[in-house]
Design an enzyme around this catalytic site. Structure first.
Site, PDB file in Angstrom:
ATOM      1  N   HIS A 306     -96.170  84.525 143.977  1.00 11.40           N
ATOM      2  CA  HIS A 306     -97.245  84.244 143.034  1.00 11.40           C
ATOM      3  C   HIS A 306     -97.220  82.750 142.767  1.00 11.40           C
ATOM      4  O   HIS A 306     -96.256  82.244 142.188  1.00 11.40           O
ATOM      5  CB  HIS A 306     -96.952  85.053 141.752  1.00 11.40           C
ATOM      6  CG  HIS A 306     -98.029  85.034 140.742  1.00 11.40           C
ATOM      7  ND1 HIS A 306     -98.446  83.898 140.109  1.00 11.40           N
ATOM      8  CD2 HIS A 306     -98.773  86.038 140.242  1.00 11.40           C
ATOM      9  CE1 HIS A 306     -99.405  84.203 139.259  1.00 11.40           C
ATOM     10  NE2 HIS A 306     -99.629  85.499 139.327  1.00 11.40           N
ATOM     11  N   HIS A 349     -92.037  83.412 131.895  1.00 13.50           N
ATOM     12  CA  HIS A 349     -91.614  82.007 131.930  1.00 13.50           C
ATOM     13  C   HIS A 349     -91.592  81.367 130.559  1.00 13.50           C
ATOM     14  O   HIS A 349     -92.087  81.913 129.574  1.00 13.50           O
ATOM     15  CB  HIS A 349     -92.486  81.195 132.906  1.00 13.50           C
ATOM     16  CG  HIS A 349     -93.855  80.857 132.421  1.00 13.50           C
ATOM     17  ND1 HIS A 349     -94.409  79.603 132.600  1.00 13.50           N
ATOM     18  CD2 HIS A 349     -94.779  81.563 131.771  1.00 13.50           C
ATOM     19  CE1 HIS A 349     -95.620  79.580 132.099  1.00 13.50           C
ATOM     20  NE2 HIS A 349     -95.878  80.748 131.593  1.00 13.50           N
ATOM     21  N   GLU A 355     -99.829  76.689 125.834  1.00 12.37           N
ATOM     22  CA  GLU A 355    -100.917  77.413 126.497  1.00 12.37           C
ATOM     23  C   GLU A 355    -101.747  78.194 125.490  1.00 12.37           C
ATOM     24  O   GLU A 355    -101.251  79.138 124.888  1.00 12.37           O
ATOM     25  CB  GLU A 355    -100.338  78.393 127.519  1.00 12.37           C
ATOM     26  CG  GLU A 355     -99.336  77.793 128.484  1.00 12.37           C
ATOM     27  CD  GLU A 355     -98.676  78.862 129.349  1.00 12.37           C
ATOM     28  OE1 GLU A 355     -99.085  80.033 129.295  1.00 12.37           O
ATOM     29  OE2 GLU A 355     -97.733  78.526 130.071  1.00 12.37           O
ATOM     30  N   TYR A 364    -107.462  91.183 131.167  1.00 14.35           N
ATOM     31  CA  TYR A 364    -106.549  90.221 131.790  1.00 14.35           C
ATOM     32  C   TYR A 364    -105.332  90.966 132.342  1.00 14.35           C
ATOM     33  O   TYR A 364    -104.759  91.804 131.651  1.00 14.35           O
ATOM     34  CB  TYR A 364    -106.148  89.185 130.745  1.00 14.35           C
ATOM     35  CG  TYR A 364    -105.145  88.170 131.210  1.00 14.35           C
ATOM     36  CD1 TYR A 364    -105.455  87.297 132.250  1.00 14.35           C
ATOM     37  CD2 TYR A 364    -103.888  88.076 130.623  1.00 14.35           C
ATOM     38  CE1 TYR A 364    -104.526  86.366 132.680  1.00 14.35           C
ATOM     39  CE2 TYR A 364    -102.964  87.148 131.046  1.00 14.35           C
ATOM     40  CZ  TYR A 364    -103.285  86.296 132.074  1.00 14.35           C
ATOM     41  OH  TYR A 364    -102.366  85.374 132.506  1.00 14.35           O
ATOM     42  N   HIS A 379     -99.264  80.625 123.457  1.00 17.94           N
ATOM     43  CA  HIS A 379     -97.847  80.600 123.807  1.00 17.94           C
ATOM     44  C   HIS A 379     -97.446  79.137 123.789  1.00 17.94           C
ATOM     45  O   HIS A 379     -97.772  78.375 124.700  1.00 17.94           O
ATOM     46  CB  HIS A 379     -97.619  81.278 125.159  1.00 17.94           C
ATOM     47  CG  HIS A 379     -98.124  82.695 125.171  1.00 17.94           C
ATOM     48  ND1 HIS A 379     -99.219  83.099 125.885  1.00 17.94           N
ATOM     49  CD2 HIS A 379     -97.688  83.784 124.488  1.00 17.94           C
ATOM     50  CE1 HIS A 379     -99.432  84.398 125.657  1.00 17.94           C
ATOM     51  NE2 HIS A 379     -98.524  84.825 124.818  1.00 17.94           N
ATOM     52  N   HIS A 385     -92.784  84.003 127.431  1.00 21.98           N
ATOM     53  CA  HIS A 385     -93.874  84.973 127.434  1.00 21.98           C
ATOM     54  C   HIS A 385     -94.030  85.529 128.842  1.00 21.98           C
ATOM     55  O   HIS A 385     -93.378  85.082 129.777  1.00 21.98           O
ATOM     56  CB  HIS A 385     -95.185  84.372 126.920  1.00 21.98           C
ATOM     57  CG  HIS A 385     -95.613  83.143 127.668  1.00 21.98           C
ATOM     58  ND1 HIS A 385     -95.062  81.907 127.443  1.00 21.98           N
ATOM     59  CD2 HIS A 385     -96.531  82.956 128.637  1.00 21.98           C
ATOM     60  CE1 HIS A 385     -95.622  81.020 128.228  1.00 21.98           C
ATOM     61  NE2 HIS A 385     -96.513  81.628 128.988  1.00 21.98           N
TER      62      HIS A 385
HETATM   63 FE   LIG Z   1     -97.728  80.935 130.565  1.00 18.50          FE
END
Ligand SMILES: [Fe+2]
Length: 453
Positions: A306, A349, A355, A364, A379, A385
């Site tokens: 990813h 992460h 963010e 989502y 976040h 998160h």
């Molecule tokens: Fe993030």
């Protein structure tokens, strides 16, 4: 040719029919456009006398001495110079529109937060009175950082105009349609589109279809630009031709009018006797634009793993530190998921960047429930998160055939600076108190058995 009784309709430059009607395609192009034939001087900027008795005036978006590839300015040929659209200033209060620094002592910004859509109120609200600041970052006085807002607009501005000396405004509608009548032309936007209104540009906002709700990123710093694609090459992501700048449009309207100015985080009004939207012709590369997010061509994993979400960057506003943005505007839209033997949602992460996400429509993938259209999540800097328990279990056990993520459009305003919640975000907006619990039930699966998955 004064016209005191003209309806509020701007005279627009002719443009071809078709997908670009009313607009000129390209990002950062050197455009030229005129709403009356011959209004634009050719071969020079400052003739001794301009056609139609217009005044020539330069709008500088960068310092005169900015490097050529960053230098932005536009020459305007207008009925009156801007100094006629400015008189004594009187300070006014717009209590819900905040600027950085705005650290609220009894509100904790350290946390993972999520909000339901902010509901519309019964009070009629304009673009100015309906702006609700959620977070601020950096410092408006030193032109670093940003603010995020939700707008709730039900009323058009009537002989009221606005400009922000503090910021360029990135507008992301979620509900309703708005018209931005600006000095340099008319931009209409609806959900799935965005608009960028440059610092210093005068405009009014009309409701084409209401109520209107959406998100704004107020960029105090260097302008948004297209991100470098690196090895991706010359195509995909946001392509320059899909950005559209309006053709020239003006009105010759002599009625008592108000211009509100945002300057160093404070608001001021000045009273004038006419519409300031009187630019008949212009040329240059400092101009508003719109963009249809459905033209964003996502690039992603085609075998395994990813990539970092930066692969979905639509626009980036540099901070001065290379590769570390003052703001990135990132889009999570419909796409195919095909990676093999891969945990496909965004991974867990912690991030030095902070963010703020908004949902434009749909679901989502990392948060199938709770993050709903019109909602916002935050976040903040270095706070962990990732997918909630259900998303983790679903993605860990999914049959990994090719899958289309459909009906999904969320975005992120990501900044290198910590975001501070406003009192509105912390106390009035519909905060989901249980958001932090979405990770509570995550199980310990480790028991020391080799080979266990
Ligand atoms: Fe993030």
């Amino acid at each position: 040719m004064t016209n005191q009784t003209s309806p509020r309709k701007m005279t627009q430059a002719p443009s071809p029919e078709g997908p670009h009607a009313g607009y000129m395609p390209g990002f950062g192009n050197d455009f030229e456009t005129e709403a009356l034939p011959g209004a634009l001087p050719q071969g020079m900027n400052s003739p001794q006398k301009c056609n139609y008795g217009l005044y020539g005036e330069q709008l500088s978006g960068t310092a005169f001495t900015a490097p050529s590839h960053q230098n932005e300015r536009t020459w305007c040929y207008r009925i009156r110079p801007s100094v006629k659209h400015s008189h004594r200033y009187e300070k006014i209060d717009l209590p819900y529109w905040k600027s950085a620094p705005n650290v609220v002592p009894d509100v904790t910004s350290l946390g993972q937060y999520r909000w339901d859509p902010v509901p519309h109120s019964d009070t009629p609200l304009t673009w100015l009175t309906g702006m609700r600041t959620m977070t601020t970052a950096g410092d408006v006085n030193t032109q670093v950082g940003m603010a995020t807002h939700i707008y709730l607009v039900t009323e058009s501005m009537e002989d009221e105009y606005f400009f922000s000396a503090d910021s360029e405004m990135l507008v992301v509608p979620q509900e309703g349609r708005l018209r931005f009548s600006t000095e340099l032309g008319i931009i209409d936007i609806a959900p799935q589109e965005i608009a960028i209104i440059p610092r210093g540009l005068v405009y009014r906002v009309e409701v084409l279809e209401g109520p209107a709700r959406g998100f704004v990123c107020e960029n105090y710093g260097q302008k948004f630009e297209l991100p470098g694609r690196g090895p991706i090459g010359a195509n995909c992501m946001a392509n320059p031709r899909d950005f559209k700048t309006p053709v020239a449009a003006f009105e010759d309207r002599e009625v008592p009018s108000t211009v509100t100015i945002k300057w160093c985080g404070q608001f001021h009004e000045t009273k004038i006797g006419q519409s300031p939207l009187d630019v008949v012709a212009w040329h240059g590369n400092y101009a508003p634009l719109k963009y249809d997010l459905s033209t964003y061509c996502p690039v992603g994993a085609i075998l395994f793993d990813h990539p970092d979400p930066s692969i979905f960057t639509v626009l980036t506003a540099p901070s001065g530190q290379e590769g570390t943005a003052n703001i990135d505007f990132v889009l999570f839209r419909e796409r195919w998921m095909v990676a093999e033997d891969t945990f496909r949602p965004p991974w867990y992460h912690k991030n030095i960047m902070s963010e703020l996400m908004g949902n434009i429509y749909g679901q989502y993938d990392a948060k199938p429930k709770g993050f709903i259209p019109g909602g916002v999540s935050l976040h903040n800097m270095m706070l962990p998160h990732g997918p909630d328990k259900n998303a983790f279990e679903g993605a860990s056990n999914a049959d990994l055939k090719a899958e289309k993520l459909d009906n999904t459009m969320s975005f992120m305003f990501e900044t290198r600076f910590p975001q501070h919640l406003t009192a509105f975000a912390g106390k009035e907006a519909p905060l989901q108190d249980d958001y932090i619990d979405c990770w509570t039930d995550m199980e310990k699966k480790f028991d020391g058995t080799p080979g266990k998955k």
